[in-house]
Design a protein around this motif. Structure first.
Motif, PDB file in Angstrom:
ATOM      1  N   MET A 150      12.434 -37.749 -29.473  1.00 16.22           N
ATOM      2  CA  MET A 150      11.753 -36.658 -30.030  1.00 16.22           C
ATOM      3  C   MET A 150      12.539 -35.407 -29.902  1.00 16.22           C
ATOM      4  SD  MET A 150       9.414 -38.153 -31.838  1.00 16.22           S
ATOM      5  CE  MET A 150       8.712 -36.429 -32.308  1.00 16.22           C
ATOM      6  N   PRO A 151      13.099 -35.036 -28.873  1.00 17.66           N
ATOM      7  CA  PRO A 151      13.982 -33.830 -28.935  1.00 17.66           C
ATOM      8  C   PRO A 151      15.014 -33.760 -29.934  1.00 17.66           C
ATOM      9  CG  PRO A 151      13.741 -34.587 -26.577  1.00 17.66           C
ATOM     10  CD  PRO A 151      13.244 -35.702 -27.497  1.00 17.66           C
ATOM     11  N   GLU A 152      15.503 -35.124 -30.707  1.00 15.68           N
ATOM     12  CA  GLU A 152      16.517 -35.005 -31.537  1.00 15.68           C
ATOM     13  C   GLU A 152      15.805 -35.008 -32.893  1.00 15.68           C
ATOM     14  OE1 GLU A 152      19.987 -35.600 -31.402  1.00 15.68           O
ATOM     15  OE2 GLU A 152      19.376 -35.133 -29.257  1.00 15.68           O
ATOM     16  N   VAL A 153      14.420 -35.260 -32.861  1.00 23.16           N
ATOM     17  CA  VAL A 153      13.713 -34.991 -34.084  1.00 23.16           C
ATOM     18  C   VAL A 153      13.579 -33.337 -34.253  1.00 23.16           C
ATOM     19  CG1 VAL A 153      11.339 -35.224 -35.236  1.00 23.16           C
ATOM     20  CG2 VAL A 153      12.570 -37.199 -34.199  1.00 23.16           C
ATOM     21  N   PHE A 163       6.927 -32.431 -38.743  1.00 22.44           N
ATOM     22  CA  PHE A 163       7.332 -33.888 -38.604  1.00 22.44           C
ATOM     23  C   PHE A 163       5.879 -34.666 -38.802  1.00 22.44           C
ATOM     24  CE2 PHE A 163       6.838 -37.559 -35.748  1.00 22.44           C
ATOM     25  CZ  PHE A 163       7.643 -38.200 -35.940  1.00 22.44           C
ATOM     26  N   ILE A 164       5.633 -35.282 -39.779  1.00 21.16           N
ATOM     27  CA  ILE A 164       4.410 -35.992 -40.178  1.00 21.16           C
ATOM     28  C   ILE A 164       4.592 -37.380 -40.041  1.00 21.16           C
ATOM     29  CG2 ILE A 164       2.832 -36.384 -42.097  1.00 21.16           C
ATOM     30  CD1 ILE A 164       3.309 -33.573 -43.268  1.00 21.16           C
ATOM     31  N   PRO A 165       3.890 -38.033 -39.115  1.00 23.73           N
ATOM     32  CA  PRO A 165       3.855 -39.508 -38.937  1.00 23.73           C
ATOM     33  C   PRO A 165       2.952 -40.303 -39.898  1.00 23.73           C
ATOM     34  CG  PRO A 165       2.779 -38.409 -37.073  1.00 23.73           C
ATOM     35  CD  PRO A 165       3.341 -37.415 -38.002  1.00 23.73           C
ATOM     36  N   PHE A 166       2.772 -41.381 -40.092  1.00 26.33           N
ATOM     37  CA  PHE A 166       1.778 -41.919 -40.910  1.00 26.33           C
ATOM     38  C   PHE A 166       0.368 -41.949 -40.364  1.00 26.33           C
ATOM     39  CE2 PHE A 166       3.066 -45.161 -37.860  1.00 26.33           C
ATOM     40  CZ  PHE A 166       2.162 -45.689 -37.028  1.00 26.33           C
ATOM     41  N   TYR A 177       4.598 -37.863 -29.679  1.00 30.99           N
ATOM     42  CA  TYR A 177       5.004 -36.653 -30.252  1.00 30.99           C
ATOM     43  C   TYR A 177       4.449 -35.452 -29.658  1.00 30.99           C
ATOM     44  CZ  TYR A 177       5.182 -40.353 -33.765  1.00 30.99           C
ATOM     45  OH  TYR A 177       4.896 -41.793 -34.215  1.00 30.99           O
ATOM     46  N   LEU A 178       3.344 -35.584 -29.092  1.00 28.01           N
ATOM     47  CA  LEU A 178       2.667 -34.384 -28.550  1.00 28.01           C
ATOM     48  C   LEU A 178       3.260 -33.476 -27.585  1.00 28.01           C
ATOM     49  CD1 LEU A 178      -0.002 -32.862 -28.455  1.00 28.01           C
ATOM     50  CD2 LEU A 178      -0.770 -34.486 -26.829  1.00 28.01           C
ATOM     51  N   PRO A 179       4.110 -33.966 -26.688  1.00 29.11           N
ATOM     52  CA  PRO A 179       4.764 -33.000 -25.532  1.00 29.11           C
ATOM     53  C   PRO A 179       5.725 -32.032 -26.427  1.00 29.11           C
ATOM     54  CG  PRO A 179       4.767 -35.146 -24.775  1.00 29.11           C
ATOM     55  CD  PRO A 179       4.468 -35.400 -26.346  1.00 29.11           C
ATOM     56  N   HIS A 180       6.380 -32.269 -27.830  1.00 23.43           N
ATOM     57  CA  HIS A 180       7.480 -31.702 -28.352  1.00 23.43           C
ATOM     58  C   HIS A 180       7.131 -30.678 -29.124  1.00 23.43           C
ATOM     59  CE1 HIS A 180       9.873 -34.713 -26.220  1.00 23.43           C
ATOM     60  NE2 HIS A 180       9.038 -35.793 -26.655  1.00 23.43           N
ATOM     61  N   GLN A 210      -1.406 -35.995 -39.206  1.00 22.10           N
ATOM     62  CA  GLN A 210      -0.977 -35.286 -38.364  1.00 22.10           C
ATOM     63  C   GLN A 210       0.109 -34.657 -38.574  1.00 22.10           C
ATOM     64  OE1 GLN A 210      -1.119 -37.098 -34.331  1.00 22.10           O
ATOM     65  NE2 GLN A 210      -3.155 -37.974 -34.643  1.00 22.10           N
ATOM     66  N   CYS A 211       0.160 -33.205 -38.614  1.00 18.93           N
ATOM     67  CA  CYS A 211       1.449 -32.475 -39.127  1.00 18.93           C
ATOM     68  C   CYS A 211       1.964 -31.621 -37.715  1.00 18.93           C
ATOM     69  CB  CYS A 211       1.300 -31.639 -40.285  1.00 18.93           C
ATOM     70  SG  CYS A 211       2.533 -30.578 -40.748  1.00 18.93           S
ATOM     71  N   PHE A 212       3.259 -32.108 -37.124  1.00 23.32           N
ATOM     72  CA  PHE A 212       3.702 -31.527 -35.916  1.00 23.32           C
ATOM     73  C   PHE A 212       4.823 -30.440 -36.445  1.00 23.32           C
ATOM     74  CE2 PHE A 212       2.201 -35.371 -34.717  1.00 23.32           C
ATOM     75  CZ  PHE A 212       1.481 -35.057 -33.462  1.00 23.32           C
TER      76      PHE A 212
END
Length: 215
Positions: A150-153, A163-166, A177-180, A210-212
Motif C-alpha cells: 500500500m505505500p507503493e500505491v 484509490f477506489i477498491p471494488f 487500505y485504512l492505515p495509509h 470506498q474512495c481513499f
C-alpha cells in the motif's frame, strides 16, 4: 456463509486456474478457478465507482479487467486522457476482446501481477487507481503483503489522487487500505445481485463504494 469480501476466486502466483464466461438463465458470470470472480449485475456499482474515479483527474490505472465494465466506463469518460488496465490472465483479456473487438483509444491492457508491477510504476504518475482483482483469500489476509504494497500505491498516486477498491456489501472500512490514507469518502448504493451470487452479504441491500484520497 457469504464472503465478507469479493470473492475467493483467482489464484496465487505461479498457478493457472480454469477461466470461463458462463452465460445461463440470463446471468453472466466470469468464473476463475471455479469461483465467481465477477457478474454482470454489478454494472451499475462498477459504473458508479468508475464515475467517482474520473472526478479526480484524467490519467488512471486499473487492476483486474474482469468483464471490463469499469474499464470501458473509465476509458470513455470525457475527462479521461489515459486508462491502463493490468490483468493477470490472458484468458480474461481474450474473453473481453471477443465481446468488445473495438476499444477506445484511451484504453490499453497490459499483463502482469499487481504485487510486482506496483513497485515498477513511476511515482505520482496517475490520478486514480481502480482496484478489482480476483485474489485468493490467503492473499487478502496477508498483513505483511499489504504493509509492503500500500505505500507503493500511495507513491504512484498524484497528490489529491484516489484509490477506489471494488464495492463492499458490508459497511466497514477495509483494514488493508485504512492505515495509509487520512481522507476516505464512502458512498452508499442499493444493489440487487443474482439469486445465485455467492460473494455478497445477501442478494440485495446496500453496497458501499470506498474512495481513499491521497492528501
Amino acid at each position: 456463509m457469504e464472503n465478507a469480501t469479493k470473492p475467493e476466486a483467482g489464484a496465487g502466483p505461479g498457478t493457472k486456474p480454469a477461466i470461463e464466461l458462463v452465460e445461463q438463465d440470463g446471468e453472466v458470470t466470469l468464473s476463475i478457478g471455479g469461483e465467481q470472480a465477477m457478474q454482470a449485475w454489478e454494472r451499475d456499482l462498477m459504473w458508479a465507482g468508475a464515475d467517482m474515479l474520473c472526478e479526480y483527474g484524467r490519467d488512471f490505472y486499473e487492476v483486474g479487467l474482469g468483464l471490463g465494465l469499469s474499464a470501458l466506463r473509465i476509458a470513455t469518460n470525457p475527462a479521461t486522457r489515459s486508462h491502463r488496465v493490468l490483468e493477470l490472465f490472458d484468458e480474461v483479456e481474450e474473453l473481453f476482446r471477443e465481446r468488445h473487438p473495438e476499444l477506445p483509444d484511451t484504453l490499453s491492457i497490459e499483463r502482469g501481477d499487481f504485487f510486482q508491477r506496483i513497485f515498477e510504476l513511476p511515482s505520482q504518475s496517475v490520478d486514480g487507481i481502480f482496484f478489482d482483482p480476483a485474489l485468493d483469500m490467503e492473499v487478502w489476509k496477508d498483513e505483511a503483503l499489504w504493509r509492503r504494497t500500500m505505500p507503493e500505491v500511495v507513491r504512484v498516486l498524484r497528490p489529491g489522487g484516489v484509490f477506489i477498491p471494488f464495492f463492499s456489501t458490508k459497511p466497514e472500512l477495509r483494514w488493508q487500505y485504512l492505515p495509509h490514507f487520512r481522507e476516505i469518502r464512502v458512498v452508499r448504493h442499493p444493489y440487487t445481485a443474482y439469486d445465485t451470487t455467492e460473494y455478497t452479504h445477501g442478494t440485495s441491500g446496500d453496497a458501499y463504494i470506498q474512495c481513499f484520497v491521497k492528501s
